[in-house]
Design a protein around this motif. Structure first.
Motif, PDB file in Angstrom:
ATOM      1  N   ALA A 136      34.362  35.217  39.907  1.00  0.00           N
ATOM      2  CA  ALA A 136      34.621  35.850  38.598  1.00  0.00           C
ATOM      3  C   ALA A 136      33.314  36.184  37.863  1.00  0.00           C
ATOM      4  N   PRO A 137      32.357  35.221  37.725  1.00  0.00           N
ATOM      5  CA  PRO A 137      31.107  35.596  37.051  1.00  0.00           C
ATOM      6  C   PRO A 137      30.299  36.625  37.834  1.00  0.00           C
ATOM      7  N   MET A 138      30.380  36.558  39.180  1.00  0.00           N
ATOM      8  CA  MET A 138      29.641  37.558  39.977  1.00  0.00           C
ATOM      9  C   MET A 138      30.123  38.964  39.653  1.00  0.00           C
ATOM     10  N   ALA A 139      31.451  39.085  39.457  1.00  0.00           N
ATOM     11  CA  ALA A 139      32.033  40.408  39.190  1.00  0.00           C
ATOM     12  C   ALA A 139      32.069  40.713  37.694  1.00  0.00           C
ATOM     13  N   GLY A 140      31.692  39.728  36.873  1.00  0.00           N
ATOM     14  CA  GLY A 140      31.689  39.926  35.418  1.00  0.00           C
ATOM     15  C   GLY A 140      33.086  40.051  34.839  1.00  0.00           C
ATOM     16  N   VAL A 141      34.037  39.291  35.384  1.00  0.00           N
ATOM     17  CA  VAL A 141      35.415  39.356  34.859  1.00  0.00           C
ATOM     18  C   VAL A 141      35.791  38.013  34.229  1.00  0.00           C
ATOM     19  N   GLY A 142      36.777  38.035  33.350  1.00  0.00           N
ATOM     20  CA  GLY A 142      37.288  36.813  32.749  1.00  0.00           C
ATOM     21  C   GLY A 142      38.021  35.986  33.803  1.00  0.00           C
ATOM     22  N   VAL A 162      39.204  45.147  38.098  1.00  0.00           N
ATOM     23  CA  VAL A 162      39.936  44.031  37.499  1.00  0.00           C
ATOM     24  C   VAL A 162      39.115  43.495  36.333  1.00  0.00           C
ATOM     25  N   GLU A 163      39.781  43.163  35.232  1.00  0.00           N
ATOM     26  CA  GLU A 163      39.061  42.634  34.070  1.00  0.00           C
ATOM     27  C   GLU A 163      39.284  41.134  33.881  1.00  0.00           C
ATOM     28  N   LEU A 164      40.445  40.673  34.360  1.00  0.00           N
ATOM     29  CA  LEU A 164      40.758  39.243  34.205  1.00  0.00           C
ATOM     30  C   LEU A 164      41.361  38.723  35.505  1.00  0.00           C
ATOM     31  N   LEU A 165      40.811  37.597  35.976  1.00  0.00           N
ATOM     32  CA  LEU A 165      41.318  36.933  37.184  1.00  0.00           C
ATOM     33  C   LEU A 165      42.070  35.689  36.748  1.00  0.00           C
ATOM     34  N   VAL A 187      45.924  34.577  27.810  1.00  0.00           N
ATOM     35  CA  VAL A 187      45.752  36.012  28.083  1.00  0.00           C
ATOM     36  C   VAL A 187      45.657  36.763  26.757  1.00  0.00           C
ATOM     37  N   ASP A 188      46.491  36.381  25.789  1.00  0.00           N
ATOM     38  CA  ASP A 188      46.445  37.029  24.465  1.00  0.00           C
ATOM     39  C   ASP A 188      45.073  36.845  23.818  1.00  0.00           C
ATOM     40  N   HIS A 189      44.545  35.611  23.900  1.00  0.00           N
ATOM     41  CA  HIS A 189      43.213  35.355  23.328  1.00  0.00           C
ATOM     42  C   HIS A 189      42.165  36.200  24.038  1.00  0.00           C
ATOM     43  N   TRP A 190      42.279  36.260  25.346  1.00  0.00           N
ATOM     44  CA  TRP A 190      41.305  37.045  26.122  1.00  0.00           C
ATOM     45  C   TRP A 190      41.377  38.519  25.702  1.00  0.00           C
ATOM     46  N   LEU A 191      42.619  39.030  25.516  1.00  0.00           N
ATOM     47  CA  LEU A 191      42.799  40.443  25.127  1.00  0.00           C
ATOM     48  C   LEU A 191      42.169  40.712  23.769  1.00  0.00           C
ATOM     49  N   LYS A 192      42.405  39.776  22.826  1.00  0.00           N
ATOM     50  CA  LYS A 192      41.834  39.952  21.475  1.00  0.00           C
ATOM     51  C   LYS A 192      40.319  39.984  21.563  1.00  0.00           C
ATOM     52  N   ALA A 193      39.749  39.063  22.345  1.00  0.00           N
ATOM     53  CA  ALA A 193      38.287  39.018  22.488  1.00  0.00           C
ATOM     54  C   ALA A 193      37.794  40.303  23.151  1.00  0.00           C
ATOM     55  N   MET A 229      45.123  51.400  25.881  1.00  0.00           N
ATOM     56  CA  MET A 229      44.295  51.105  27.053  1.00  0.00           C
ATOM     57  C   MET A 229      44.979  50.043  27.928  1.00  0.00           C
ATOM     58  N   THR A 230      44.911  50.267  29.237  1.00  0.00           N
ATOM     59  CA  THR A 230      45.545  49.306  30.152  1.00  0.00           C
ATOM     60  C   THR A 230      44.481  48.396  30.754  1.00  0.00           C
ATOM     61  N   HIS A 231      44.734  47.095  30.715  1.00  0.00           N
ATOM     62  CA  HIS A 231      43.803  46.115  31.280  1.00  0.00           C
ATOM     63  C   HIS A 231      44.340  45.637  32.624  1.00  0.00           C
ATOM     64  N   ARG A 232      43.450  45.600  33.611  1.00  0.00           N
ATOM     65  CA  ARG A 232      43.872  45.182  34.958  1.00  0.00           C
ATOM     66  C   ARG A 232      43.673  43.681  35.136  1.00  0.00           C
ATOM     67  N   ILE A 233      44.744  43.038  35.584  1.00  0.00           N
ATOM     68  CA  ILE A 233      44.707  41.585  35.814  1.00  0.00           C
ATOM     69  C   ILE A 233      45.105  41.309  37.253  1.00  0.00           C
ATOM     70  N   LEU A 234      44.328  40.459  37.928  1.00  0.00           N
ATOM     71  CA  LEU A 234      44.705  39.994  39.263  1.00  0.00           C
ATOM     72  C   LEU A 234      45.139  38.540  39.157  1.00  0.00           C
ATOM     73  N   ILE A 235      46.354  38.254  39.636  1.00  0.00           N
ATOM     74  CA  ILE A 235      46.833  36.871  39.665  1.00  0.00           C
ATOM     75  C   ILE A 235      46.792  36.387  41.110  1.00  0.00           C
ATOM     76  N   LEU A 236      46.049  35.309  41.352  1.00  0.00           N
ATOM     77  CA  LEU A 236      46.077  34.674  42.668  1.00  0.00           C
ATOM     78  C   LEU A 236      47.324  33.803  42.690  1.00  0.00           C
ATOM     79  N   GLY A 237      48.241  34.119  43.600  1.00  0.00           N
ATOM     80  CA  GLY A 237      49.572  33.530  43.498  1.00  0.00           C
ATOM     81  C   GLY A 237      49.937  32.584  44.631  1.00  0.00           C
TER      82      GLY A 237
END
Ligand code: NAP
Length: 255
Positions: A89-95, A67-70, A243-249, A1-9
């Protein structure tokens, strides 16, 4: 499974983190830039450019793009987008993870005058004419127009357009990293009396503070505003671990 991450850069750390995470086939990384720099540095992941339209716009983007993680890896002085991330992030329910480099701390020999904002920095220069090195963003220079008695040397990534409305200003274009030796030679040859800079942290622009120490030049240093944030990593490697911890969770939750 692929998880989508957005990085504000918009930072070196964001680019480095994106490059590390992009090596993994369980993650799809997009980086977001505000679009301030005319020629941004190339990235190794897809890039989207421009504001989202405030908190609601960012939350909408996160939902619409699944997106699953910001990860907020913006510059420590980019306070508005970071506050938007905290709310969206909480409004969209993402990490939500923040990558923010540590502040610089004064060491023996540093002559720092700490101020809260750029307006206070301009005021702190005083009435006596000085040769001032401004190491600030080109959008942050306007308060110095109220202090035309000084001569300014301004370094920025892109040209300052229109130029500062003061009788004496000269400009250098440059993108970090800057070495302490080169900065010392530059400050010395321009006969600089004082530096104005932000407490950005990191190595890329620390050279001017080392040079100031060597030359005995005071630095008016703008402090960061206090920011609300969630989990904070101060290095790229710490962010990867988070990110690894978030993925495990996420896997435990069966997402
Ligand atoms: P800011 O004041 O916190 O943000 C102003 C607005 O710009 C935000 O509300 C947002 O618009 C948009 N924005 C900011 N960063 C964005 C991003 N990464 N992606 C999409 N939209 C973004 O930000 P700033 O201080 O102007 O900094 C802008 C960018 O330059 C950031 O990416 C930051 O990392 C980088 N940067 C800043 C500094 C600095 O000293 N401030 C130094 C080096 C690099 P919407 O509300 O419309 O979404």
């Amino acid at each position: 499974m692929t998880h989508r991450i957005l990085i504000l850069g918009g930072t070196t750390e964001a680019r480095q983190l994106a490059a590390k995470l992009a090596l993994r086939n369980d993650l799809a990384i997009t980086i977001s830039l505000a679009g301030r720099t005319i020629h941004p540095v190339a990235h190794s992941v897809p890039v989207r450019v421009g504001g989202f339209g405030g908190v609601d716009g960012l939350a909408r983007y996160l939902r619409e793009n699944a997106v699953e993680l910001l990860i907020d890896a913006t510059h420590p002085f980019a306070a508005r987008i970071s506050a938007n991330a905290v709310a969206a992030a909480p409004m969209a329910g993402v990490g939500h993870i923040t990558l923010r480099r540590a502040e610089w701390k004064a060491v023996d020999g540093d002559l720092w005058i700490e101020v809260d904002n750029v307006e206070d920095a301009a005021f702190a220069l005083g009435d006596k004419p000085l040769n001032v090195f401004l190491a600030l963003g080109r959008q942050e220079l306007a308060p110095f127009e109220a202090c035309p008695q000084h001569s300014y040397l301004i370094r920025s990534v892109d040209p300052v357009e229109p130029p500062l409305n003061v009788p004496n200003a000269s400009y250098i274009l440059g993108r970090g990293p800057f070495s302490a030796d080169a900065d010392e030679a530059m400050l010395d040859s321009a006969n600089i009396n004082v530096i104005v800079a932000k407490n950005s942290g990191g190595d890329a622009t620390y050279g001017k503070l080392v040079a100031a120490r060597a030359l005995g030049i005071p630095v008016i240093l703008v402090q960061r505003s206090v920011q609300q944030e969630t989990q904070i990593a101060s290095t790229v490697d710490e962010a990867v671990t988070m990110v690894d911890h978030w993925l495990k969770a996420a896997e435990k939750r069966g997402v």
